[in-house]
Design an enzyme around this catalytic site. Structure first.
Site, PDB file in Angstrom:
ATOM      1  N   HIS A  23       7.584 -31.297  65.671  1.00 44.94           N
ATOM      2  CA  HIS A  23       8.866 -31.046  65.020  1.00 44.94           C
ATOM      3  C   HIS A  23       9.074 -29.544  64.845  1.00 44.94           C
ATOM      4  O   HIS A  23       8.186 -28.752  65.154  1.00 44.94           O
ATOM      5  CB  HIS A  23       8.965 -31.767  63.678  1.00 44.94           C
ATOM      6  N   HIS A  56       9.328 -27.390  62.352  1.00 42.43           N
ATOM      7  CA  HIS A  56       8.805 -26.496  61.316  1.00 42.43           C
ATOM      8  C   HIS A  56       7.922 -25.427  61.952  1.00 42.43           C
ATOM      9  O   HIS A  56       7.151 -25.705  62.867  1.00 42.43           O
ATOM     10  CB  HIS A  56       7.996 -27.284  60.283  1.00 42.43           C
ATOM     11  N   HIS A  75      10.343 -37.372  57.944  1.00 47.18           N
ATOM     12  CA  HIS A  75       9.972 -35.987  57.577  1.00 47.18           C
ATOM     13  C   HIS A  75      11.110 -34.972  57.747  1.00 47.18           C
ATOM     14  O   HIS A  75      11.587 -34.402  56.790  1.00 47.18           O
ATOM     15  CB  HIS A  75       8.731 -35.564  58.360  1.00 47.18           C
ATOM     16  N   HIS A 102      -5.624 -31.049  58.162  1.00 43.76           N
ATOM     17  CA  HIS A 102      -4.711 -30.491  57.177  1.00 43.76           C
ATOM     18  C   HIS A 102      -5.193 -30.554  55.744  1.00 43.76           C
ATOM     19  O   HIS A 102      -4.480 -30.210  54.858  1.00 43.76           O
ATOM     20  CB  HIS A 102      -3.346 -31.213  57.214  1.00 43.76           C
ATOM     21  N   HIS A 110       4.376 -25.655  63.001  1.00 45.97           N
ATOM     22  CA  HIS A 110       4.039 -26.533  64.122  1.00 45.97           C
ATOM     23  C   HIS A 110       4.529 -25.995  65.454  1.00 45.97           C
ATOM     24  O   HIS A 110       4.056 -26.406  66.498  1.00 45.97           O
ATOM     25  CB  HIS A 110       4.620 -27.935  63.899  1.00 45.97           C
ATOM     26  N   GLU A 150      -2.178 -36.229  59.512  1.00 46.39           N
ATOM     27  CA  GLU A 150      -2.252 -35.162  58.534  1.00 46.39           C
ATOM     28  C   GLU A 150      -2.607 -35.771  57.190  1.00 46.39           C
ATOM     29  O   GLU A 150      -2.313 -36.929  56.931  1.00 46.39           O
ATOM     30  CB  GLU A 150      -0.907 -34.441  58.447  1.00 46.39           C
TER      31      GLU A 150
END
Lengths: 358, 600
Positions: free
Chosen positions: B68, B70, B157, B414, B73, B203
């Site tokens: 995605h 963000h 998300h 994570h 990432h 995660e």
């Protein structure tokens, strides 16, 4: 409300206990095993005495967890140690656990305190007190009450009673006096330094039999001496009686709490004194609500009392109408914030609420 | 044993900078390519030298997958593809492909123009990088090459976030990226089918959290905004362009409508206009409710929320402003902050994580006197609040996802290793799978048990079924056959059929053994003795005395001759084929024991 936080636990708990460092412990009570004991760090917002304006986190954090095959009905932290004791069916033994938050986040089982003839007995009620040597007071019936040193598993006191009446709770009044509450309502006070002397009994007020009773006391660390705070007893029909142990023959006060009838059983009856508010106590276990009462206005008449505040959150937040409405399984007062209460229900919800005095 | 190797290059055990290398059945895939927002030097990028010391990344990696938009990432993607060098395919979903370059460009501008950094990717690099992107649809199986295929699943998300399944033959890995198991106002919940991957990489940032209910969070947020506006104050909400901003917009819009409030709400222009445009474009990526109401009223067409103009910040009276960027580190939100900070009636609500060094982080830590450009001191009198609305999976969510996908192994990234021991045990106990938690740079090897399908010939099956009792379905049965591997098919056939198909000649193996027996009598008498003896012992077998003087036991041949030198000794020749090995050795040892004294 001044503050309201609602959380959802993965499994419902029937206990909320405070542990070292403002930690809160909850545990599952599934009969089929796979229960988790969780030690939670409350969000910073709920830790401080004063509500801080700026608190980044609002969530509970699981600090450590352990696994228990048997359902956990009762849990007590051993003061001044990193040990926990728990109990639950199918017998009256007490399990000992080690919380080692430094190198691992797993709560490990370190042993069991087995009592004689413990199989088939109802589950043990437990109580702890801050002492030089960590001890736990436990027992499921009047004649099986004992105090055991946790580390060496050594028995240091056994009650002299012959009575096998079931207990609903027990507590340390101070380091040498214990208070026992029978399921049928009778209170007994015993001196642990004189195990041979039978316990002094306090009768239950004249009410129809068949009710179950439980008691609420302020823990020994908070009250100063045996008599300063009366002992509250709650019946499965909602009757609350207050007794001053120094003048045990007559009840100090008697009132009827407003409960639905028929009541949903006595499994989760809970009554507790507010540590910071004089004469204030909370009652739960009848439905999805928690009632807060101011007992200073009570007399001995036994008539219905008006609650100061009713927390309905659990009943409202429940799943759709088809399922049974959730039942509040446990509640406890915040140790520092005077009007903050934590309550849990059978649907896994955990609420933390700070009520406003109307 | 076949194995899957996983090496986190970032987000092994710390937050920020997700980048995971997976080796499966000879294919190498890189999952995410994130940037760590907390560092200002090379530490913000994953250590790519780990992948291959020399040799080109393009040759080594079969593909790169981005979950995605963000920055933790995808933030290092242009650096990776243009500055380190990678020309292979980069896969991501359509919304991610559309929105990624915007965020990258925005971040580049701030880092280079405002902070004056030099070792950073350029605008052209972002464009070149995006040319290598292949966009995918949800649940679409994409063939990367003949053997490697990938499929995207909805992850919730943020808009366009996906979980990816990577499959080679019958081995597969599912990478979740960041996901959310509970739907919110503008996005649905993550979902995956029972694909039973060999490995699920998930995660676990929020695994140890028990989250306050959304209702309470929102109630608190609205209360704060309402109180501030009621007393005439201004509320500043710094947001990232995309993500939670939309969620909060919908929340405020609904609240304003319900309470009939008049104070203006503004949304800063530029980046965010494009953002709303993309949400409208990718409406199928939003949740059910939005799609349903979209027909009557576009959820992102707000009645009470208007575009912001810089001049409005000086207007008197209450207002609410959403402005970018989210950490107050530059741009419009910082400008507005400076104007409003001195008034205690105003409030700033930080809706997300702030990286160290930013103004956002400083005020959240409690600093009330900030040094601005030109050594100016800014006194912060306005109220500072923090409301986290980020959508990540908690422990319950992780368990739910594992229950849905049914992986054989689980790997967590994570989180902090020490604090994940309990979760690890929980997963292992509940699902009876192994759970791994590698650190950055640490390679975890997972052994898989791929099942190789083999066709069995009907003749062989019938033959095996005919002998012996009905086999127990649960117990393994031993059978003999020949495995033929041709092209990519495996077949199990009887040896005869195999010989025929392959055009081979069958060779027969025969064993012969000499047994010496003391017997002074004539040969044919010895033979008779042997025959009677064997007939008596081997009652279930066919023992025959042939006219030519030999004995057969099933297909085994026994002949007697006199010893050349010693008349008192007879030599029995026992001869059998390879197939009758067992019986042959038994006969031999039996005969070696000698003949019984009595004769028939």
């Amino acid at each position: 409300y001044r503050e309201l936080h609602t959380f959802e636990l993965q499994a419902p708990t029937r206990l909320i206990e405070w542990a070292r460092g403002s930690r809160v412990c909850v545990a599952g009570y599934e009969q089929s095993g796979g229960n988790e004991i969780l030690q939670l760090i409350p969000p910073p917002r709920l830790q401080a005495k004063e509500t801080q304006g700026l608190c980044p986190e609002r969530d509970f954090k699981v600090e450590c967890g352990g696994f228990s095959k048997r359902p956990v009905y009762s849990l007590k932290h051993m003061p001044d140690t990193s040990l926990l004791v728990t109990s639950g069916p199918p017998d009256s033994s007490v399990q000992v656990w080690q919380v080692s938050a430094e190198d691992s986040d797993v709560i490990k089982s370190v042993g069991t305190i087995v009592t004689e003839n413990s199989t088939g007995q109802p589950w043990a009620k437990i109580a702890t007190i801050s002492a030089r040597v960590p001890c736990v007071l436990h027992g499921s019936t009047l004649d099986s009450v004992q105090i055991t040193e946790v580390e060496l598993r050594k028995n240091v006191y056994t009650a002299a009673s012959q009575d096998s009446e079931e207990l609903s709770g027990l507590a340390f009044l101070d380091s040498s006096t214990v208070l026992l509450c029978c399921a049928r309502g009778r209170l007994c006070v015993a001196d642990v330094r004189q195990p041979q002397r039978p316990a002094q009994a306090v009768p239950v007020p004249a009410v129809p039999h068949g009710e179950r009773w439980c008691m609420g006391t302020l823990c020994a660390a908070q009250s100063s001496g045996m008599g300063s705070q009366p002992v509250a007893r709650l019946s499965s029909r909602g009757l609350v009686t207050l007794t001053d142990l120094r003048k045990a023959s007559e009840p100090l006060a008697l009132a009827q709490a407003r409960v639905p009838s028929p009541s949903s059983g006595a499994e989760f009856l809970c009554v507790s004194w507010a540590p910071a508010l004089q004469g204030c106590l909370a009652v739960s276990g009848f439905d999805g609500t928690v009632h807060v009462y101011d007992t200073q206005s009570w007399d001995s008449s036994g008539r219905e009392a008006e609650p100061t505040f009713v927390h309905k959150g659990h009943a409202l937040g429940g799943v759709g109408g088809s399922e049974d409405p959730p039942l509040v399984t446990a509640h406890t007062w915040h140790l520092q914030k005077p009007r903050t209460v934590l309550s849990a229900a059978s649907d896994g919800s955990l609420h933390v609420w700070d009520w406003v005095q109307p | 044993m076949p194995e899957i190797k996983v090496t986190p290059l970032g987000a092994g055990q710390d937050v920020g900078r997700s980048c995971i290398l997976v080796s499966i059945a000879g294919k190498n895939v890189m999952l995410d390519c994130g940037m760590h927002m907390g560092y200002n030097d090379d530490r913000r990028f994953p250590d790519f030298s780990y992948i291959t010391q020399n040799g080109r990344l393009t040759d080594f990696l079969d593909c790169v997958i981005i979950s995605h938009f963000h920055l933790d990432h995808c933030g290092a993607l242009p650096y990776f593809s243009e500055m380190v060098g990678y020309d292979g395919p980069i896969y991501m979903t359509h919304p991610t492909k559309a929105i990624c370059p915007i965020l990258l460009e925005d971040y580049r501008k701030i880092t280079v123009d405002k902070k004056g950094e030099t070792n950073f990717f350029t605008s052209q690099m972002i464009k070149d990088c995006m040319k290598k992107v292949v966009a995918v649809h949800l649940h679409q199986t994409v063939q990367v090459d003949e053997e490697l295929e990938i499929k995207a699943y909805y992850a919730g998300h943020v808009l366009g976030a996906a979980m990816f399944q990577i499959k080679v033959g019958c081995e597969s890995v599912v990478y979740t990226g960041d996901y959310n198991m509970t739907p919110d106002r503008h996005l649905g919940a993550a979902w995956i089918d029972k694909c039973r991957p060999d490995l699920l990489i998930s995660e676990s940032t929020y695994a140890t959290t028990i989250r306050d209910s959304k209702r309470c969070r929102e109630r608190d947020f609205l209360k704060k905004v309402h109180e501030t506006v009621e007393r005439g104050g201004k509320v500043l909400i710094p947001v990232f362009a995309l993500g939670r901003a939309q969620e909060l917009c919908i929340l405020l819009e609904t609240f304003w409508e319900r309470m009939n409030l008049k104070a203006p709400i503004y949304f800063s222009t530029g980046l965010t206009e494009k953002a709303n445009h993309y949400y409208k474009l990718f409406i199928t990526w939003t949740n059910q409710k939005i799609r349903k109401t979209f027909v009557q009223r576009n959820m992102f067409e707000f009645k009470h929320i208007k575009a912001f103009d810089r001049a409005f910040a000086d207007n008197p009276g209450p207002m609410v402003v959403f402005a970018t960027p989210g950490m107050l580190h530059a741009g419009q939100s910082l400008q507005i902050f400076r104007k409003w900070a001195g008034n205690e009636k105003n409030m700033v609500i930080m809706p997300g994580y702030c990286v160290q060094g930013t103004v956002g982080h400083k005020i959240l830590s409690g600093q009330r006197k900030l040094e601005m450009e030109g050594r100016q001191i800014l006194e912060v009198k306005m109220q500072v609040e923090y409301m986290s609305f980020s959508a990540h999976a908690d422990a319950k969510g992780i368990m739910q996802l594992i229950r849905q996908a049914e992986p054989r192994n689980v790997l967590l990234v994570h989180g902090e290793a020490k604090k994940m021991e309990f979760l690890k045990q929980k997963i292992e106990q509940e699902f009876h799978v192994n759970c791994y938690m590698p650190a950055n740079g640490e390679t975890t090897t997972i052994f898989t048990n791929p099942s190789i399908p083999v066709d069995i010939s009907l003749g062989l099956l019938k033959r095996e079924a005919a002998i012996g009792p009905v086999p127990d379905a649960k117990k393994p049965k031993l059978m003999h056959g020949t495995l033929l591997m041709k092209d990519n098919s495996f077949r199990l056939v009887s040896p005869e059929q195999a010989l025929k198909e392959l055009g081979l000649v069958e060779h027969q193996l025969r064993f012969t053994c000499r047994v010496h027996i003391q017997d002074p009598r004539k040969e044919h008498e010895t033979v008779l003795r042997v025959y009677n003896h064997l007939k008596g012992v081997l009652k279930d077998y066919s023992v025959q005395h042939l006219p030519d003087g030999s004995i057969t036991v099933e297909s085994i041949l026994i002949q007697a001759t006199a010893h050349s030198e010693d008349q008192g000794t007879k030599v029995l020749l026992v001869s059998w084929t390879y197939q009758d090995e067992e019986l042959g050795s038994y006969l031999t040892s039996l005969l070696k024991k000698g003949l019984p004294q009595s004769t028939a």
